[in-house]
Enzyme design. Structure first.
Site, PDB file in Angstrom:
ATOM      1  N   TYR A   1      13.107  25.373  -1.169  1.00  0.00           N
ATOM      2  CA  TYR A   1      13.502  24.285  -2.066  1.00  0.00           C
ATOM      3  C   TYR A   1      12.979  22.980  -1.490  1.00  0.00           C
ATOM      4  O   TYR A   1      13.077  22.751  -0.285  1.00  0.00           O
ATOM      5  CB  TYR A   1      15.033  24.237  -2.166  1.00  0.00           C
TER       6      TYR A   1
ATOM      7  N   ASP B   1       8.066  20.742   5.075  1.00  0.00           N
ATOM      8  CA  ASP B   1       9.286  20.119   4.585  1.00  0.00           C
ATOM      9  C   ASP B   1      10.364  20.338   5.647  1.00  0.00           C
ATOM     10  O   ASP B   1      10.974  21.393   5.720  1.00  0.00           O
ATOM     11  CB  ASP B   1       9.694  20.728   3.242  1.00  0.00           C
TER      12      ASP B   1
ATOM     13  N   LYS C   1      18.068  14.110   5.023  1.00  0.00           N
ATOM     14  CA  LYS C   1      19.339  14.583   5.599  1.00  0.00           C
ATOM     15  C   LYS C   1      19.690  13.912   6.940  1.00  0.00           C
ATOM     16  O   LYS C   1      20.164  12.793   6.940  1.00  0.00           O
ATOM     17  CB  LYS C   1      19.349  16.104   5.650  1.00  0.00           C
TER      18      LYS C   1
HETATM   19  C1  LIG Z   1      17.906  18.989   0.652  1.00  0.00           C
HETATM   20  C2  LIG Z   1      16.457  19.313   0.668  1.00  0.00           C
HETATM   21  C3  LIG Z   1      15.526  18.564  -0.069  1.00  0.00           C
HETATM   22  C4  LIG Z   1      15.923  17.510  -1.044  1.00  0.00           C
HETATM   23  O1  LIG Z   1      16.541  16.415  -0.456  1.00  0.00           O
HETATM   24  P1  LIG Z   1      17.476  15.477  -1.388  1.00  0.00           P
HETATM   25  O2  LIG Z   1      17.831  14.357  -0.467  1.00  0.00           O
HETATM   26  O3  LIG Z   1      18.625  16.331  -1.799  1.00  0.00           O
HETATM   27  O4  LIG Z   1      16.658  15.040  -2.541  1.00  0.00           O
HETATM   28  C5  LIG Z   1      14.183  18.832   0.104  1.00  0.00           C
HETATM   29  N1  LIG Z   1      13.780  19.801   0.927  1.00  0.00           N
HETATM   30  C6  LIG Z   1      14.641  20.546   1.651  1.00  0.00           C
HETATM   31  C7  LIG Z   1      14.120  21.585   2.575  1.00  0.00           C
HETATM   32  C8  LIG Z   1      16.012  20.347   1.521  1.00  0.00           C
HETATM   33  O5  LIG Z   1      16.858  21.128   2.175  1.00  0.00           O
END
Ligand SMILES: *Cc1c(COP(=O)(O)O)cnc(C)c1O
Length: 427
Positions: free
Chosen positions: A143, A238, A266
């Site tokens: 994701y 990511d 995060k």
């Molecule tokens: C949470 C998450 C996102 C998205 O971040 P948001 O601040 O919720 O938009 C993107 N990539 C990964 C791997 C994530 O866990």
């Protein structure tokens, strides 16, 4: 009179779409009404009726220092008194960028955003602008936020282009995204053979957290780096979850593989809305104003967000030794849980890396989305509710990661194991 969770959810549903501002909070996959949070401190979170829980969600990862760390709160309060947004550059943004780029050497230039979604969205646009190509590769079960190009399901077969992951995403766009199985180097090779000169980017969670925890197998990320380098394709890690989760830096530092671009979020926001995109100077400088790939944000680099992020990163840097204790606690917890599950004759496969883990209700192994989906989600739902009754706050879905913080203690682990044992007796 204290309103019940049921009252609160009902009231929310009358004014908020679905009663929540992010779908997983509605508990659709475990059933029941969601528990409303009222406050949190350290490893504990409290619901609207005053019940205390040991928290393994930690706002889905950011609260690595535990909730309401006094130094972070002080930093935010102090920043607040100086004004909450200027729409002009501040030195705090430079400090933040320095902390990030010193910790993660592949990041030579940074751009702050307000969410991980924005970071990933910008990474894809920048990769397309940089290469002049259109197609991208992602992996099933990873994701990257909810931007159109990345909210894509696999088509059938390795080289079949993607299908929209949601109504509202045009098929024409989905067809530019190829979704491949995680941990499958031969699928990657096949895709690169098929679309050699067309691939702008590959985006990957170097440790997957969004299908539950799935660890990259030997050689998978190395193959990815080789193929992208050979083909002039931008490699995007990511690290929104993994950045600063395992030690002071990115997962990329641990494995010695440098991506071209990295997405963060995060943890680096310390609980405020933050994301960041960083990477090689020559690619990053193609963003406006030096380049012509457009990206912007009214609240990007917001002073409150920077204060929380800087305070968090400084504490992490300083207390780097606590990463090891946090990981050791998680290791002990998972080992004991494995024994409990086995003792109760319940099939469970625990994937753990440092302080991040998922209990999959199945024999395992879980190496990709297909294997993760073999889990017994009904059993997970019963386990979730049992643990909640015993005051343990877990993710309301089988396919999520659990996290520890620096604030979790050995006593928290004992209480968790005790709750687990009670839950399993009644499962
Ligand atoms: C949470 C998450 C996102 C998205 O971040 P948001 O601040 O919720 O938009 C993107 N990539 C990964 C791997 C994530 O866990």
């Amino acid at each position: 009179m204290t309103p019940t969770n049921e009252n609160l959810f009902e009231a929310a549903g009358r004014v908020i779409a679905g009663g929540v501002n992010s779908p997983v909070r509605a508990w659709k996959s475990v059933g029941g009404d969601p528990v409303f949070a009222s406050h949190a401190k350290g490893s504990r979170i409290y619901d609207s009726t005053g019940k205390e829980y040991i928290d393994y969600v930690l706002s889905w990862g950011p609260m690595i220092l535990g909730h309401a760390h006094p130094d972070v709160i002080d930093a935010i309060c102090q920043a607040t008194r100086h004004g909450t947004s200027f729409g002009a550059p501040t030195d705090a943004e430079t400090q933040m960028a320095k902390l990030i780029s010193e910790a993660i050497p592949s990041i030579q230039r940074v751009r702050m955003t307000s969410s991980g979604t924005e970071a990933a969205m910008t990474a894809v646009r920048l990769a397309r602008g940089h290469t002049g190509r259109k197609k991208i590769i992602k992996f099933d079960g990873c994701y990257h936020g909810h931007t159109d190009s990345l909210l894509i399901k696999a088509g059938s077969g390795v080289t079949t282009l993607g299908i929209p992951g949601s109504p509202g995403i045009p098929e024409e766009l989905a067809k530019l995204t190829l979704s491949l199985p995680y941990n499958d180097p031969s699928a990657l090779e096949e895709a690169f053979q098929c679309y050699t000169d067309q691939l702008a980017a590959v985006i990957v969670e170097p440790v997957a957290g969004n299908m539950g925890v799935v660890v990259p197998q030997e050689g998978f990320l190395k193959k990815l780096r080789e193929l992208t380098s050979e083909n002039g394709t931008v490699l995007i890690f990511d690290e929104v979850i993994t950045g600063f989760r395992f030690f002071f830096g990115g997962y990329q530092n641990l494995i010695g593989i440098e991506p071209d671009l990295t997405c963060l979020g995060k943890i680096i926001g310390g609980g405020l809305p933050v994301g960041a995109l960083g990477g090689k100077k020559e690619i990053m400088e193609q963003l406006a104003p030096t380049g012509d790939v457009y990206q912007a944000g009214t609240l990007s680099g917001n002073p409150l967000a920077m204060s929380a992020g800087i305070a968090t990163l400084k504490i992490l840097q300083w207390k780097a030794a606590s990463y090891k204790s946090m990981s050791d606690l998680a290791d002990g917890l998972c080992q004991e849980m494995e024994k409990l599950f086995a003792g109760h004759g319940i099939a469970a496969c625990i994937n753990r890396i440092y302080s991040m883990f998922t209990v999959f209700f199945q024999e395992g192994p879980v190496n990709d989305l297909n294997s993760a989906l073999k889990s017994d989600t009904g059993l997970y739902a019963r386990y979730f509710h049992g643990m909640l009754k015993n005051r343990i706050w877990l993710a309301p879905s089988q396919f999520e990661a659990g996290f520890l913080s620096f604030a979790h203690t050995a006593e928290d682990m004992e209480r968790t194991l005790d709750a687990c044992s009670k839950t399993l007796k009644n499962l």
